[in-house]
Design a protein around this motif. Sequence first.
Motif, PDB file in Angstrom:
ATOM      1  N   TYR A  16       0.973  -1.164  -0.022  1.00 33.88           N
ATOM      2  CA  TYR A  16       0.094   0.086   0.010  1.00 33.88           C
ATOM      3  C   TYR A  16       0.926   1.316   0.208  1.00 33.88           C
ATOM      4  O   TYR A  16       0.477   2.407  -0.691  1.00 33.88           O
ATOM      5  CB  TYR A  16      -0.882  -0.144   1.324  1.00 33.88           C
ATOM      6  CG  TYR A  16      -2.135  -0.932   0.970  1.00 33.88           C
ATOM      7  CD1 TYR A  16      -3.120  -0.419   0.213  1.00 33.88           C
ATOM      8  CD2 TYR A  16      -2.231  -2.364   1.537  1.00 33.88           C
ATOM      9  CE1 TYR A  16      -4.523  -1.080  -0.069  1.00 33.88           C
ATOM     10  CE2 TYR A  16      -3.247  -3.112   1.283  1.00 33.88           C
ATOM     11  CZ  TYR A  16      -4.420  -2.518   0.593  1.00 33.88           C
ATOM     12  OH  TYR A  16      -5.580  -3.266   0.205  1.00 33.88           O
ATOM     13  N   LEU A  17       1.919   1.227   0.603  1.00 31.14           N
ATOM     14  CA  LEU A  17       2.826   2.397   0.891  1.00 31.14           C
ATOM     15  C   LEU A  17       3.254   2.643  -0.810  1.00 31.14           C
ATOM     16  O   LEU A  17       3.339   3.784  -1.221  1.00 31.14           O
ATOM     17  CB  LEU A  17       4.000   2.123   1.734  1.00 31.14           C
ATOM     18  CG  LEU A  17       3.536   2.174   3.249  1.00 31.14           C
ATOM     19  CD1 LEU A  17       4.955   1.912   3.874  1.00 31.14           C
ATOM     20  CD2 LEU A  17       3.286   3.850   3.333  1.00 31.14           C
ATOM     21  N   ALA A  18       3.861   1.491  -1.278  1.00 32.96           N
ATOM     22  CA  ALA A  18       4.422   1.490  -2.845  1.00 32.96           C
ATOM     23  C   ALA A  18       3.199   1.974  -3.808  1.00 32.96           C
ATOM     24  O   ALA A  18       3.653   2.890  -4.608  1.00 32.96           O
ATOM     25  CB  ALA A  18       4.790   0.137  -3.236  1.00 32.96           C
ATOM     26  N   ILE A  19       2.181   1.466  -3.551  1.00 33.40           N
ATOM     27  CA  ILE A  19       0.991   1.843  -4.440  1.00 33.40           C
ATOM     28  C   ILE A  19       0.792   3.544  -4.231  1.00 33.40           C
ATOM     29  O   ILE A  19       0.516   4.048  -5.291  1.00 33.40           O
ATOM     30  CB  ILE A  19      -0.098   1.168  -4.297  1.00 33.40           C
ATOM     31  CG1 ILE A  19       0.151  -0.414  -4.726  1.00 33.40           C
ATOM     32  CG2 ILE A  19      -1.382   1.804  -4.835  1.00 33.40           C
ATOM     33  CD1 ILE A  19      -1.250  -1.220  -4.144  1.00 33.40           C
ATOM     34  N   THR A  20       0.665   3.879  -2.890  1.00 32.91           N
ATOM     35  CA  THR A  20       0.543   5.194  -2.675  1.00 32.91           C
ATOM     36  C   THR A  20       1.496   6.268  -3.314  1.00 32.91           C
ATOM     37  O   THR A  20       1.326   7.432  -3.989  1.00 32.91           O
ATOM     38  CB  THR A  20       0.428   5.591  -1.215  1.00 32.91           C
ATOM     39  OG1 THR A  20      -0.669   4.803  -0.576  1.00 32.91           O
ATOM     40  CG2 THR A  20       0.069   7.367  -0.873  1.00 32.91           C
ATOM     41  N   PHE A  21       2.858   5.682  -3.325  1.00 32.95           N
ATOM     42  CA  PHE A  21       3.914   6.602  -4.097  1.00 32.95           C
ATOM     43  C   PHE A  21       3.691   6.599  -5.371  1.00 32.95           C
ATOM     44  O   PHE A  21       3.937   7.496  -5.964  1.00 32.95           O
ATOM     45  CB  PHE A  21       5.180   5.741  -3.396  1.00 32.95           C
ATOM     46  CG  PHE A  21       6.341   6.430  -4.494  1.00 32.95           C
ATOM     47  CD1 PHE A  21       7.034   7.631  -4.186  1.00 32.95           C
ATOM     48  CD2 PHE A  21       7.009   5.722  -5.429  1.00 32.95           C
ATOM     49  CE1 PHE A  21       8.023   8.238  -4.630  1.00 32.95           C
ATOM     50  CE2 PHE A  21       8.196   6.117  -6.045  1.00 32.95           C
ATOM     51  CZ  PHE A  21       8.497   7.290  -5.742  1.00 32.95           C
ATOM     52  N   GLY A  22       3.474   5.153  -6.160  1.00 37.88           N
ATOM     53  CA  GLY A  22       3.263   5.509  -7.373  1.00 37.88           C
ATOM     54  C   GLY A  22       2.021   6.403  -7.786  1.00 37.88           C
ATOM     55  O   GLY A  22       2.193   7.070  -9.104  1.00 37.88           O
ATOM     56  N   ASN A 142       0.916  -5.243  -6.937  1.00 37.37           N
ATOM     57  CA  ASN A 142      -0.441  -5.924  -7.073  1.00 37.37           C
ATOM     58  C   ASN A 142      -1.467  -5.054  -7.052  1.00 37.37           C
ATOM     59  O   ASN A 142      -2.691  -5.444  -6.532  1.00 37.37           O
ATOM     60  CB  ASN A 142      -0.508  -6.856  -5.961  1.00 37.37           C
ATOM     61  CG  ASN A 142       0.778  -7.894  -6.002  1.00 37.37           C
ATOM     62  OD1 ASN A 142       0.992  -8.568  -7.053  1.00 37.37           O
ATOM     63  ND2 ASN A 142       1.306  -8.058  -4.945  1.00 37.37           N
ATOM     64  N   GLY A 143      -1.342  -3.762  -7.827  1.00 36.47           N
ATOM     65  CA  GLY A 143      -2.366  -2.859  -7.356  1.00 36.47           C
ATOM     66  C   GLY A 143      -2.581  -2.500  -8.928  1.00 36.47           C
ATOM     67  O   GLY A 143      -2.240  -2.798  -9.910  1.00 36.47           O
ATOM     68  N   SER A 144      -3.568  -1.550  -9.127  1.00 35.02           N
ATOM     69  CA  SER A 144      -4.099  -0.959 -10.345  1.00 35.02           C
ATOM     70  C   SER A 144      -4.760   0.218 -10.098  1.00 35.02           C
ATOM     71  O   SER A 144      -5.209   0.724  -9.268  1.00 35.02           O
ATOM     72  CB  SER A 144      -5.095  -2.050 -10.867  1.00 35.02           C
ATOM     73  OG  SER A 144      -5.874  -1.226 -11.982  1.00 35.02           O
ATOM     74  N   THR A 145      -4.543   0.981 -11.345  1.00 33.30           N
ATOM     75  CA  THR A 145      -5.251   2.637 -11.183  1.00 33.30           C
ATOM     76  C   THR A 145      -6.788   2.237 -11.923  1.00 33.30           C
ATOM     77  O   THR A 145      -7.173   3.542 -12.120  1.00 33.30           O
ATOM     78  CB  THR A 145      -4.406   3.893 -11.815  1.00 33.30           C
ATOM     79  OG1 THR A 145      -4.263   3.089 -13.274  1.00 33.30           O
ATOM     80  CG2 THR A 145      -3.027   3.943 -11.017  1.00 33.30           C
ATOM     81  N   GLY A 146      -7.141   1.263 -12.012  1.00 33.15           N
ATOM     82  CA  GLY A 146      -8.542   1.113 -12.802  1.00 33.15           C
ATOM     83  C   GLY A 146      -8.650   1.303 -14.254  1.00 33.15           C
ATOM     84  O   GLY A 146      -7.567   1.620 -14.840  1.00 33.15           O
TER      85      GLY A 146
END
Length: 298
Positions: A16-22, A142-146
């Motif tokens: 979640y921290l890495a996703i937020t940074f991205g 393992n995230g996505s911006t949709g």
Amino acid sequence: MELALIKKISRESKDYLAITFGLVLYALGWAMFLLPYQITTGGVTGISAIIYYATGVEIQVSYFIINAIFLGFALKILGPKFSVKTVYAIFMLTFLLWLFQWLLKDDAGHLPQLLGPGQDFMACVIGAGMLGFGIGTVFCNNGSTGGTDIIAWIINKYKDVTLGRMMMYCDIVIISSCYFIFHDWRRVLFGFCVLFIMSIVIDYVINSARQSVQFLIFSRKYEEIAEGISTRIDRGVTLLDGQGWYSKQNIKVVVVLAKKTQSLDIFRLVKDIDPNAFISQSNVVGVYGEGFDKLKVK
């Protein structure tokens, strides 16, 4: 049991921290470079930008509404874990797009052209680089911006197609459609430049994160080394039988496949156990199976 739970929470927190940074990089790329120069690109954010240029509706509003529809597909096909992070990313990016626009707008309510007038191409290059790096970081965790990211992930789940290339296919139509808003082929070309640079950066970030290496370790203390790598590095180890040609002595060869980011830890472990060990490290094109990438066959 508690240790496993702590490790799981730690991994999720890092994600979640890495996703937020991205997402911060992605939102800054839009607010600082693309929106002020009226440059668009593919994806739902690109559609939202076109709507913003044509009607003045804030980009985060249409972005959120469109993505609410796509979440249904993500929940059914990609599973709840993916969807939870996608929901988080959509809400967070909606907030960040609003926040950075609010912070950067001048007294007249316009986003300033930070590079000065006439610097559309430089804004295109810098903005695309930030967008690509941001999305690549989100994907790696393992995230996505949709939006079309979800479509790319769905296809990538079943076919061995790079995410950047899949997104390019999905977004060509969106970029071409901006001609009907601006009636300016220059804007269309800028959109394709952004898409091209983004795709390269996304693939670079993802491939860099997934690079794997192979170690061949020759040491008399092979048992200690194998045990250390298995327990402390959490990587599988294979022992091969070998024979020294000069000494004619039987030896054990420790074979390890690991992520490139784990190389330094392995070198340190081997040095601590046997400073005289002989080590060969080589890059491998692909590693598929448990702990690495899933094998996908077209």
